[in-house]
Design a protein around this motif. Structure first.
Motif, PDB file in Angstrom:
ATOM      1  N   LYS A 190       1.191 -43.111  37.874  1.00 53.75           N
ATOM      2  CA  LYS A 190      -0.105 -43.763  38.036  1.00 53.75           C
ATOM      3  C   LYS A 190      -0.803 -43.256  39.283  1.00 53.75           C
ATOM      4  N   PHE A 191      -2.088 -43.603  39.362  1.00 56.37           N
ATOM      5  CA  PHE A 191      -2.802 -43.356  40.601  1.00 56.37           C
ATOM      6  C   PHE A 191      -2.171 -44.225  41.681  1.00 56.37           C
ATOM      7  N   ARG A 192      -2.222 -43.723  42.889  1.00 49.24           N
ATOM      8  CA  ARG A 192      -1.621 -44.425  44.017  1.00 49.24           C
ATOM      9  C   ARG A 192      -2.189 -45.838  44.164  1.00 49.24           C
ATOM     10  N   ARG A 193      -3.484 -45.980  43.853  1.00 51.52           N
ATOM     11  CA  ARG A 193      -4.100 -47.290  44.041  1.00 51.52           C
ATOM     12  C   ARG A 193      -3.539 -48.344  43.081  1.00 51.52           C
ATOM     13  N   ALA A 194      -2.843 -47.907  42.018  1.00 51.04           N
ATOM     14  CA  ALA A 194      -2.310 -48.872  41.047  1.00 51.04           C
ATOM     15  C   ALA A 194      -1.220 -49.743  41.656  1.00 51.04           C
ATOM     16  N   LYS A 195      -0.730 -49.361  42.857  1.00 54.27           N
ATOM     17  CA  LYS A 195       0.262 -50.228  43.492  1.00 54.27           C
ATOM     18  C   LYS A 195      -0.402 -51.511  44.003  1.00 54.27           C
ATOM     19  N   ASP A 196      -1.733 -51.508  44.063  1.00 59.31           N
ATOM     20  CA  ASP A 196      -2.455 -52.711  44.459  1.00 59.31           C
ATOM     21  C   ASP A 196      -2.831 -53.572  43.266  1.00 59.31           C
ATOM     22  N   TYR A 197      -2.001 -53.556  42.247  1.00 57.35           N
ATOM     23  CA  TYR A 197      -2.295 -54.418  41.091  1.00 57.35           C
ATOM     24  C   TYR A 197      -2.230 -55.876  41.545  1.00 57.35           C
ATOM     25  N   ALA A 198      -2.795 -56.762  40.740  1.00 55.15           N
ATOM     26  CA  ALA A 198      -2.877 -58.171  41.134  1.00 55.15           C
ATOM     27  C   ALA A 198      -1.476 -58.796  41.162  1.00 55.15           C
ATOM     28  N   LYS A 199      -0.997 -59.058  42.373  1.00 54.83           N
ATOM     29  CA  LYS A 199       0.333 -59.656  42.507  1.00 54.83           C
ATOM     30  C   LYS A 199       0.164 -61.167  42.636  1.00 54.83           C
ATOM     31  N   LEU A 200       0.975 -61.876  41.890  1.00 50.29           N
ATOM     32  CA  LEU A 200       0.815 -63.328  41.839  1.00 50.29           C
ATOM     33  C   LEU A 200       1.785 -64.011  42.803  1.00 50.29           C
ATOM     34  N   GLU A 201       1.282 -65.075  43.438  1.00 49.08           N
ATOM     35  CA  GLU A 201       2.124 -65.876  44.323  1.00 49.08           C
ATOM     36  C   GLU A 201       1.969 -67.336  43.925  1.00 49.08           C
ATOM     37  N   LEU A 202       2.926 -68.144  44.344  1.00 47.58           N
ATOM     38  CA  LEU A 202       2.869 -69.571  44.043  1.00 47.58           C
ATOM     39  C   LEU A 202       2.244 -70.309  45.226  1.00 47.58           C
ATOM     40  N   ILE A 203       1.382 -71.266  44.905  1.00 48.89           N
ATOM     41  CA  ILE A 203       0.762 -72.063  45.961  1.00 48.89           C
ATOM     42  C   ILE A 203       1.845 -72.926  46.610  1.00 48.89           C
ATOM     43  N   ASN A 204       2.593 -73.604  45.758  1.00 46.84           N
ATOM     44  CA  ASN A 204       3.742 -74.363  46.234  1.00 46.84           C
ATOM     45  C   ASN A 204       4.988 -73.586  45.833  1.00 46.84           C
ATOM     46  N   PRO A 205       5.629 -72.954  46.800  1.00 51.80           N
ATOM     47  CA  PRO A 205       6.752 -72.066  46.463  1.00 51.80           C
ATOM     48  C   PRO A 205       7.851 -72.759  45.672  1.00 51.80           C
ATOM     49  N   LYS A 206       7.919 -74.054  45.798  1.00 53.59           N
ATOM     50  CA  LYS A 206       8.963 -74.761  45.059  1.00 53.59           C
ATOM     51  C   LYS A 206       8.496 -75.169  43.670  1.00 53.59           C
ATOM     52  N   GLY A 207       7.186 -75.004  43.430  1.00 56.10           N
ATOM     53  CA  GLY A 207       6.627 -75.432  42.151  1.00 56.10           C
ATOM     54  C   GLY A 207       6.936 -74.440  41.040  1.00 56.10           C
ATOM     55  N   SER A 208       6.387 -74.732  39.867  1.00 54.44           N
ATOM     56  CA  SER A 208       6.674 -73.917  38.690  1.00 54.44           C
ATOM     57  C   SER A 208       5.800 -72.660  38.679  1.00 54.44           C
ATOM     58  N   ASP A 209       6.387 -71.554  38.221  1.00 53.21           N
ATOM     59  CA  ASP A 209       5.582 -70.342  38.115  1.00 53.21           C
ATOM     60  C   ASP A 209       4.894 -70.251  36.747  1.00 53.21           C
ATOM     61  N   THR A 210       5.097 -71.263  35.921  1.00 54.60           N
ATOM     62  CA  THR A 210       4.358 -71.268  34.659  1.00 54.60           C
ATOM     63  C   THR A 210       3.256 -72.334  34.670  1.00 54.60           C
ATOM     64  N   ASP A 211       3.111 -72.987  35.822  1.00 53.18           N
ATOM     65  CA  ASP A 211       2.008 -73.940  35.977  1.00 53.18           C
ATOM     66  C   ASP A 211       0.832 -73.175  36.567  1.00 53.18           C
ATOM     67  N   ILE A 212      -0.208 -73.055  35.760  1.00 53.74           N
ATOM     68  CA  ILE A 212      -1.316 -72.189  36.182  1.00 53.74           C
ATOM     69  C   ILE A 212      -1.972 -72.667  37.466  1.00 53.74           C
ATOM     70  N   TYR A 213      -1.908 -74.003  37.697  1.00 54.62           N
ATOM     71  CA  TYR A 213      -2.531 -74.516  38.918  1.00 54.62           C
ATOM     72  C   TYR A 213      -1.711 -74.164  40.166  1.00 54.62           C
ATOM     73  N   ASN A 214      -0.567 -73.590  39.961  1.00 56.51           N
ATOM     74  CA  ASN A 214       0.282 -73.259  41.086  1.00 56.51           C
ATOM     75  C   ASN A 214       0.331 -71.751  41.372  1.00 56.51           C
ATOM     76  N   VAL A 215      -0.550 -71.008  40.669  1.00 57.43           N
ATOM     77  CA  VAL A 215      -0.472 -69.551  40.774  1.00 57.43           C
ATOM     78  C   VAL A 215      -1.808 -68.985  41.266  1.00 57.43           C
ATOM     79  N   TYR A 216      -1.745 -67.981  42.121  1.00 64.27           N
ATOM     80  CA  TYR A 216      -2.968 -67.308  42.535  1.00 64.27           C
ATOM     81  C   TYR A 216      -2.683 -65.840  42.810  1.00 64.27           C
ATOM     82  N   VAL A 217      -3.750 -65.058  42.809  1.00 65.23           N
ATOM     83  CA  VAL A 217      -3.583 -63.630  43.096  1.00 65.23           C
ATOM     84  C   VAL A 217      -3.521 -63.459  44.604  1.00 65.23           C
ATOM     85  N   ALA A 218      -2.426 -62.899  45.088  1.00 63.68           N
ATOM     86  CA  ALA A 218      -2.218 -62.820  46.526  1.00 63.68           C
ATOM     87  C   ALA A 218      -2.585 -61.464  47.098  1.00 63.68           C
ATOM     88  N   SER A 219      -2.573 -60.425  46.268  1.00 65.40           N
ATOM     89  CA  SER A 219      -2.775 -59.092  46.839  1.00 65.40           C
ATOM     90  C   SER A 219      -4.250 -58.826  47.084  1.00 65.40           C
TER      91      SER A 219
END
Lengths: 1059, 570
Positions: free
Chosen positions: A916-945
């Protein structure tokens, strides 16, 4: 002989040494004074006065006076722009007053207008000319390259940077949807069929640019009408150099150069690739690769771009001899070009031989002939050896794969599934090349029957043989292997001839000047081809007969001859040199139309008024040296059709019971000529003795009854394998309107220092105004992982070949981008999908515009994403001469064209297994708002990169983030320093000592830099090959970059010696 | 002197010019490879040369992958979670722009229109004195093809435009659809004409015969019977009762079974070998051309072959195209192993006739053969990312396995679109008719012959259920599976939708051939796990038909409107 040679060698060496020593004149000197004035007695200001053969020089003052040191017997040379040069030998007198007469050589220049030439001042139509000078300054390998940015109203785009590759030339816009829009090229009377269009073929490649004297481009219909049906797309008339009476002039031209990549793309190296691989494998639950466990510890891996591309040599030599006497003149030349490609698996060499001669057999009878033989060899392996072209393979290949194996062979991936092959191996082992040979000739006899009345009979022919070779040996690149070699060769033969008779008459009575021409012409062209293919031969021996006879297949075709018959006439009348009128009529018949429509009449007329010749201008406006208004209208035809287009035909189809015949085409017995009505308004302006000249033209070109196949629904059975071809009809209409101008200025004109500039500007607007129905659309598709996806759509009301797809309006960065406060979905998501991390739309996916407003994203939401056609194009040139130095730089530009960067579909895709192009390493990486919360709860996920223009990584890509969308559409505007050259002309003294007449050393850099926002190799894309094919250009597949062979940066060192 | 020279020169030039002008037919040129209509249909051979390509090129796009991707994929005989030309059909999620939807539509209409063109030009044969019987035979071939294409169209899209005179639509390319009933009626009329006018023995091996048409009619009549039986008739063009259609189907099938020269091939697997092209069981097969170029080639094994090893280096893109668990389980439960082995490459299946150049092919291992001790001697290992059940029917092996006929991207397998076993089962279906079972002696005989060949025990009664399973196992991957669903849905829609909802589409499973052990892959909670992550749609009546292709709707918006009854002129 040997002695003579060595003598001249020593003389040459001495001369070279003497170069450094100032040469002093030792004769007795005196002061010579005088005044330089024009015919009207007005002083000539800033005229250069020099003593020939010395470095002494001065200029005249405001009063026209000068003063210079010279000795008796020397020659004073007076030079001033706009006046004829004057030479006076210094005698006893110390006063030499000179009268310089107007030089309108610019206006006296002859311009080819079809079957004749005319003085520029008498021109009524719109014609752009490019002279030999421009060719010398461009290290062009084919003539079309010279046109880029140099002729207003002409757009030249190189479809591929591969040596010998083709280009698209457009004179005032795209004039056909399905047929070629290429102008017809007439070389010394021989019509070359428009076939510059494909990516690997170039009709002009067989012409040595150094043989060209001028190229005149007839743009408006009043100018092209004389070519009738051939002139619909414009006409380029190429005149090659002919001899002049006098001592033989020998010219030797040599250039050697090196070509390099102008730009490399930023790709992932192995540590980055491995890290990405690990993350993606983890996401999919796929097995990890042991060797990638610690990505940081890995070496950089293979840089496939630098494996495939390399600096390449180029050399070019030309030898020209011309001369003659009063009864015969000749020009003979030989040229050789050898251009290696910057990618392995490409290259071009060409040998040309040309002989032009004119014989004045009697006072009233003249004969002449032009003969050009050419032979070329082109390696196109880099484009043709694989479905997608090796450049794409190189870009996509993983850096983990080595280019070469330990045993010296070529390496490849460990697993053949979803893997790329070895582009270097393919480039070196496979064979895809063509060899061409051609002879083009023109012979004529011209008799002056009465004073002013001449009869000319001319026969032209063009014969070409093309041999295509394609060989795939057995190979093994890691897990990828080919166990069956295949060998395919084809030969094609084409011939064209035309016979014409021209009767011309010229007469001037007082203020009335009159000339007329009547002509009859007949042309025939035909083509045939034969192909043989065998498998399982020898990797070493590439003769067809070595292959397994049981695998033999062959094919062949004899094309139907195309014939044209025409009568034409032209009348030119001028009154007092002020009022000029040209009227043309052509009556054309073609074999490609049915009996009752095959003949048609194409008229044109143009009027010009040389306002500057009117007394009220002459007397009152000194500064206006030339002002001409031009007005023209013309109608030209086009019958560019496949053979038998109007007839019901049956085509052969192989069956197990002998050759079968399927209905080949639905007939249309009312098929008739396509006609283009074009209007042109022009102004020629010259100011201050033509120190500033402007040629401006505005035009309106309406193509009626456009010949094209009907766009029909599939239920009538005219598309798909085994189908009949849809009927051709006079269906559509296209409009091209715009303006173009050229400004030339002489900024400084001193004896030792001059500076001239030029600006070329072309603006065209294209619009499809009619198709066979209001709702008819013409789509072009490209395959993404086996599925045909629409990439361009052409509809009534917009320009041709517009990009078509979804509009990305943003990215889902968190749940708020999807849901409103009440928790309802507030944006449209693809049909049949839900919000779900694994099986649906999720944070990090693209949001597409819901154009139809129906709440879901589906096919109805695709829109026009922009046009590949530029808003305007042109060139800016400057030439600076200082003493014996010549400094020249030339920019070309294109503004407002969009490019579909197809490489990004895979190479910006975080889910692809390719590199891939080098810039593809900046794809949208997801993080949890509440690290202990569920990663399948959409309200707990955001794009961090931080990266803004990359979607998330997902196993299934249910959102189809890589669908054809606005994301891949980029601005293709650019400004390029196309040419930069410095030349040094050896001083006369030195040259004289060397016993030669001139010598010039030059350094030339082509494509030095490009200012653009485009992220691919090169924003100059041209027409893309239809997928899996390198032949044929398609106006509807314009500006799609699938890994176009980049144009190289070329450094050349040249030496030109005249004897 | 000068003047006379000038005169001579002028005269020469002028006379040359006149000579040019007087050659007045300069613009009449002729072709060396493209015939005009005047150069066609002049004799019997030319008439037959016009019908010959109707067995190949025109079917190419249909055969390419729609024939199994949709026709079998929809019936869940195939699944391919990563191949977008298959999974939307399996998952009932295709849209108007799904891959190959358009090319299949296009291909079927190419068959229709090319047949029309020949039909509409065959009068030239009569004008040129060609034997009217030959002309009628050619017409019958055209109508056979057109009828069959319309039957496929009816099974796929239902309401489609009926095109008899293409020229009319070329001038005005807008057409309403005609109701599926009229489409079926039209297909039947075509096939009846074919049955009446085709000879009992084809002019060439592979050309359709009276028996081809009769066999096809048994299929069409059963379809019509089901349609009428379900009370779907709206236009009345299917003007008989269900019983009458079943009777007609029965008689048509009987005539093929009893009166024709066609017979079952002894060995089931042989049906799918290139060496047995046009064998005695075949009633209609596509006639692909060896050594020809793209377009007259059988491309399917490139799509289906699980690896390039299995086809000896020829193209193989079928690594992720699998047999369904549901059908493998059905084979397995029935002990239907002969047909299973001919249909799917399941783990442990050994083929001595595939990769004969290296001794044979063992699925899950590679090429080689068993030695006298029963140990497998591997010659070359095949690479697998995961071992699943792949598609075998249509995959012919390497070139050597086909007497060197198969080349890259051309298997040369003349795949039958109708064979006697199919007709026999249609006979049984017609015997059951609106009832629930049959004991018709001929039905029992043929049913048991088919079962015997498959290594299964004879039965004394044929029920709707047993016939259903028999057809699925006998005819899997032959392009008729989905039409069986459509036909049954005409009168038992709820049953079909329910059946479909229980087919475990995309389900993962493992199957061992030698031990005949089948096992679903399960999740931690015990549910059957899926392969891939594509959505499936719950079966519904609207999914019994395909959507019209997007580009077609743009070109002909009338397709969106209600169908208009067809005007049958004759």
């Amino acid at each position: 002989m040997k002695i003579t040679l060595s003598t001249s060698f020593w003389r040459g060496l001495c001369a070279a040494v003497l170069l450094m020593v100032p040469v002093l004149a030792s004769a007795q000197q005196k002061t010579v004074k005088g005044v330089v004035s024009d015919q009207n007695g007005e002083p000539v200001i800033s005229a250069v006065v020099m003593v020939e053969g010395t470095s002494a020089a001065t200029t005249t003052g405001i009063d026209g006076a000068y003063s210079i040191q010279a000795s008796v017997g020397q020659t004073l040379y007076f030079n001033c722009l706009g006046y004829k040069d004057v030479r006076v030998v210094v005698g006893d007198s110390s006063v030499i007053n000179v009268t310089m007469s107007d030089d309108s050589s610019f206006l006296e220049e002859a311009v080819a207008i079809g079957y004749a030439t005319i003085k520029k001042r008498d021109l009524t139509g719109s014609v752009a000319s490019v002279g030999a000078d421009a060719i010398t300054k461009t290290i062009a390998t084919s003539a079309d390259q010279v046109l880029q940015g140099r002729a207003a109203g002409v757009q030249m785009v190189q479809n591929s940077g591969i040596p010998g590759g083709g280009s698209s030339i457009r004179v005032r816009g795209v004039s056909s949807i399905f047929q070629s829009s290429e102008p017809v090229i007439v070389i010394d009377g021989v019509v070359i069929e428009a076939s510059t269009g494909s990516n690997t073929e170039n009709a002009l490649a067989s012409i040595n640019p150094n043989d060209i004297e001028t190229m005149d481009i007839l743009k408006d219909a009043s100018a092209t009408a004389i070519y009738g049906s051939r002139g619909a797309n414009g006409v380029i008339i190429i005149t090659t150099k002919r001899g002049k009476a006098g001592k033989a002039v020998v010219n030797l031209d040599a250039q050697v150069g090196v070509q390099t990549m102008a730009k490399y793309l930023d790709l992932m190296d192995l540590p980055m690739y491995a890290e990405h691989y690990n993350t993606f494998a983890e996401l999919r639950g796929a097995p990890l690769r042991d060797e990638y466990v610690i990505p940081e510890a890995l070496p950089a891996g293979t840089d496939w771009q630098r494996e495939l591309f390399k600096p390449a040599a180029m050399q070019q030599y030309n030898l020209t001899v011309s001369g003659g006497n009063d009864s015969a003149t000749y020009a003979v030349s030989a040229g050789y070009l050898d251009q290696d490609g910057i990618a392995y698996g490409s290259g071009f060499d060409r040998f040309t031989l040309r002989a032009n001669t004119d014989i004045q057999a009697r006072k009233w009878l003249k004969f002449g002939a032009s003969l050009t033989a050419s032979r070329s060899n082109q390696n196109i392996n880099a484009l043709a050896s694989n479905e997608e072209g090796l450049i794409q393979v190189a870009l996509k290949q993983s850096p983990a794969v080595s280019a070469r194996s330990i045993d010296g062979g070529y390496d490849g991936p460990d697993d053949a599934n979803f893997a790329q092959s070895n582009p270097l191996g393919l480039a070196k082992l496979l064979e895809n090349h063509n060899k061409k040979a051609g002879i083009r000739s023109n012979i004529y006899a011209e008799a002056t029957l009465l004073e002013g009345l001449t009869l000319r009979t001319e026969y032209s022919s063009d014969i070409n043989i093309t041999n295509d070779y394609s060989f795939v040996p057995t190979y093994k690149f890691g897990a990828i292997y080919n166990s069956e070699n295949s060998n395919r060769q084809s030969k094609s033969f084409s011939e064209y001839w035309s016979l014409r008779g021209l009767l011309s008459y010229n007469k001037t009575i007082g203020d009335h000047s009159f000339s007329a021409m009547l002509g009859y012409e007949r042309t025939k062209s035909q083509w045939e081809y034969i192909m043989a293919r065998r498998l399982n031969g020898s990797d070493d021996m590439h003769s067809i007969r070595i292959g397994d006879v049981k695998s033999a297949t062959n094919d062949g075709q004899i094309g139907m001859p195309n014939t044209l018959e025409s009568w034409f006439g032209r009348v030119f009348y001028s009154f007092k040199d002020r009022y000029l009128l040209t009227a043309t009529l052509r009556y054309d018949g073609t074999s490609s139309l049915p009996l009752h429509t095959r003949y048609d009449i194409f008229p044109s007329a143009a009027f010009a008024w040389r306002v500057s010749e009117e007394p009220f201008i002459k007397d009152n406006f000194d500064s206006i040296s030339n002002l001409k208004l031009r007005l023209g209208y013309g109608k030209v035809g086009n019958s560019n059709l496949p053979a038998m287009a109007w007839q019901a035909t049956l085509v052969s189809s192989p069956t197990n019971w002998g050759t079968g015949f399927l209905t080949g085409r639905i007939p249309n017995e009312n098929l008739a000529w396509e006609a283009t009505d074009s209007y042109n308004v022009g102004i020629d302006l010259g100011l201050w003795r033509d120190r500033v000249t402007l040629v401006f033209d505005a035009y309106y070109k309406y193509i009626n009854n456009l010949l094209m196949p009907s766009q029909l629904p599939a239920f009538v059975g005219t598309s798909g394998m085994g189908s009949a071809q849809p009927p051709y009809g006079n269906i559509g209409s296209l409009l091209n309107k715009g303006f173009d101008f050229t400004i030339n200025t002489v900024n400084i004109n001193k004896r030792d220092f001059s500076w001239t500039s030029s600006l070329v500007f072309s603006l065209n607007r294209n619009k499809v105004t009619k198709l066979n129905s209001e709702i008819a659309t013409i789509d072009r598709t490209y395959q993404v992982s086996g599925t045909n996806t629409v990439v361009t759509r052409t509809r009534v009301g917009s320009s041709i070949g517009d990009f078509y797809g979804y509009n990305v309006i943003g990215r889902i960065n968190d749940a708020n981008d999807l849901y409103d406060k009440e928790g309802n979905l507030k944006v449209a998501i693809p049909a049949n999908t839900t919000v779900n991390r694994d099986t649906g739309v999720w944070v990090g996916d693209w949001l597409f515009e819901d154009v139809s407003g129906d709440g879901v994203i589906d096919e109805k939401d695709r829109i026009n994403l922009g046009s590949p056609l530029p808003l305007f194009t042109g060139g800016i040139g400057n030439t600076i001469t200082w003493k014996n130095f010549d400094f020249n730089f030339y920019f070309t530009y294109s503004y407002g064209n969009k490019v579909m960067n197809w490489l990004r579909v895979t190479m910006d895709n975080p889910n692809a297994s390719y590199n891939k192009f080098r810039r593809a390493k900046d794809y949208a990486k997801l993080e949890l708002i509440n690290p202990k919360g569920s990663d399948t709860d959409i309200y707990n996920v955001y794009v961090a990169s931080a990266g803004k223009w990359m979607p998330r990584m997902s196993a299934g890509d249910v959102n189809d983030n890589d669908r054809v969308s606005s994301l891949y559409i980029e601005d293709g505007s650019y400004l390029r320093l196309q040419n930069l050259s410095i030349a040094y002309r050896l001083p006369y003294k030195v040259v004289e000592k060397l016993n030669i007449s001139s010598a010039r050393i030059s350094l030339n850099i082509q494509n030095l830099f490009t200012l653009t926002r485009y992220t691919g190799y090169d924003p100059e894309i041209g027409m893309t090959m239809e997928q899996y094919s390198t032949n044929g250009q398609d106006a509807l597949m314009n500006g799609i970059d699938t890994g176009r062979y980049p144009s190289p940066r070329i450094f050349t060192l040249g030496l030109n010696i005249g004897f | 002197m000068n003047m006379s020279m000038k005169k001579i020169f002028s005269i020469v030039c002028l006379s040359a010019a006149i000579a040019c002008v007087s050659a007045c037919n300069f613009l009449d040129t002729s072709s060396e490879d493209t015939k005009t209509l005047d150069q066609s249909f002049r004799n019997a051979e030319e008439c037959r040369a016009a019908t010959a390509p109707l067995y190949t090129a025109v079917w190419f796009d249909f055969n390419n992958n729609f024939s199994f991707g949709f026709m079998d994929g929809r019936a869940n005989n195939v699944f391919a979670p990563w191949s977008d030309y298959i999974y939307p059909y399996v998952n009932l999620t295709e849209t108007m722009s799904t891959a190959n939807l358009f090319s299949a539509w296009q291909s079927l209409f190419v068959i229709v229109n090319q047949s029309d063109h020949v039909l509409n030009n065959l009068y030239r044969g009569i004008d040129n004195g060609v034997d009217p019987d030959v002309v009628n035979e050619c017409k019958a071939e055209c109508r056979f093809m057109r009828g069959l294409a319309y039957w496929y169209l009816a099974m796929s899209w239902g309401d489609v435009p009926i095109i008899e005179d293409p020229q009319k639509f070329i001038t005005n390319p807008l057409a309403h659809t005609n109701p599926v009933e009229d489409v079926l009626a039209f297909a039947i009329k075509d096939m009846e004409f074919a049955a009446q006018n085709l000879p009992e023995t084809g002019y060439n091996i592979g050309r359709v015969t009276k028996w081809s048409a009769q066999g096809m009619l048994s299929r069409f009549y059963n379809t019509a019977a089901a349609f009428v039986r379900g009370g779907k008739s709206t236009t009345g063009s299917l003007d008989k009762t269900a019983d009458q259609y079943y009777a007609a189907a029965k008689e048509a099938a009987r005539s093929v079974i009893e009166d024709s020269d066609r017979d079952l091939l002894e060995n089931y697997e042989d049906l799918f070998k290139v060496q047995f092209n046009n064998n005695k069981e075949v009633l209609f097969a596509l006639q692909w051309v060896p050594n020809s170029d793209y377009g007259t080639t059988n491309f399917t094994d490139s799509y289906l072959a699980l690896s390039s090893t299995v086809v000896g280096g020829r193209s193989a893109w079928g690594n992720a195209t699998y047999g369904s668990g549901e059908l493998v389980k059905l084979f397995s439960d029935r002990g239907d192993l002969i047909r299973l082995k001919a249909t799917y490459f399941t783990e442990g299946c050994y083929y001595d006739y595939i990769r004969t150049d290296e001794g044979g092919y063992l699925v899950g291992t590679g090429t080689g053969s068993y030695d006298s001790n029963g140990d497998f001697q591997l010659v070359s290992k095949d690479e697998y990312t995961e071992i699943r059940s792949w598609i075998k029917k249509g995959v012919v092996g390497c070139s050597a396995d086909t007497d060197n006929l198969a080349t890259n991207q051309n298997s040369c397998f003349d795949n039958p679109l109708l064979r006697l076993a199919d007709v026999m089962l249609h006979y049984c279906e017609a015997c059951i008719a609106t009832g629930t079972s049959t004991t018709d002696p001929l039905a029992i005989t043929v049913f048991n012959r088919i079962r015997a060949r498959a290594g299964l025990a004879p039965v004394t009664e044929i029920t709707v259920a047993s016939l259903w399973d028999e057809r699925r196992c006998e005819l899997a991957l032959e392009g008729v599976a989905w039409p069986d669903f459509v036909r049954r849905a005409y009168y038992e829609e709820a049953w079909v939708l329910n059946f479909m909802s229980q087919q475990n589409r995309n389900a993962g499973f493992s199957y061992q051939y030698p031990t005949n052990t089948f096992k679903w892959d399960t999740n931690d909670d015990g549910t059957i796990s899926k392969v891939g992550s594509n959505d499936e749609e719950v079966p519904s009546a609207s999914r019994l038909r395909l959507p019209y292709p997007e580009s077609e709707l743009i070109q002909d918006p009338l397709l969106r409107e209600a169908p208009v009854p067809y005007n049958f002129n004759d």
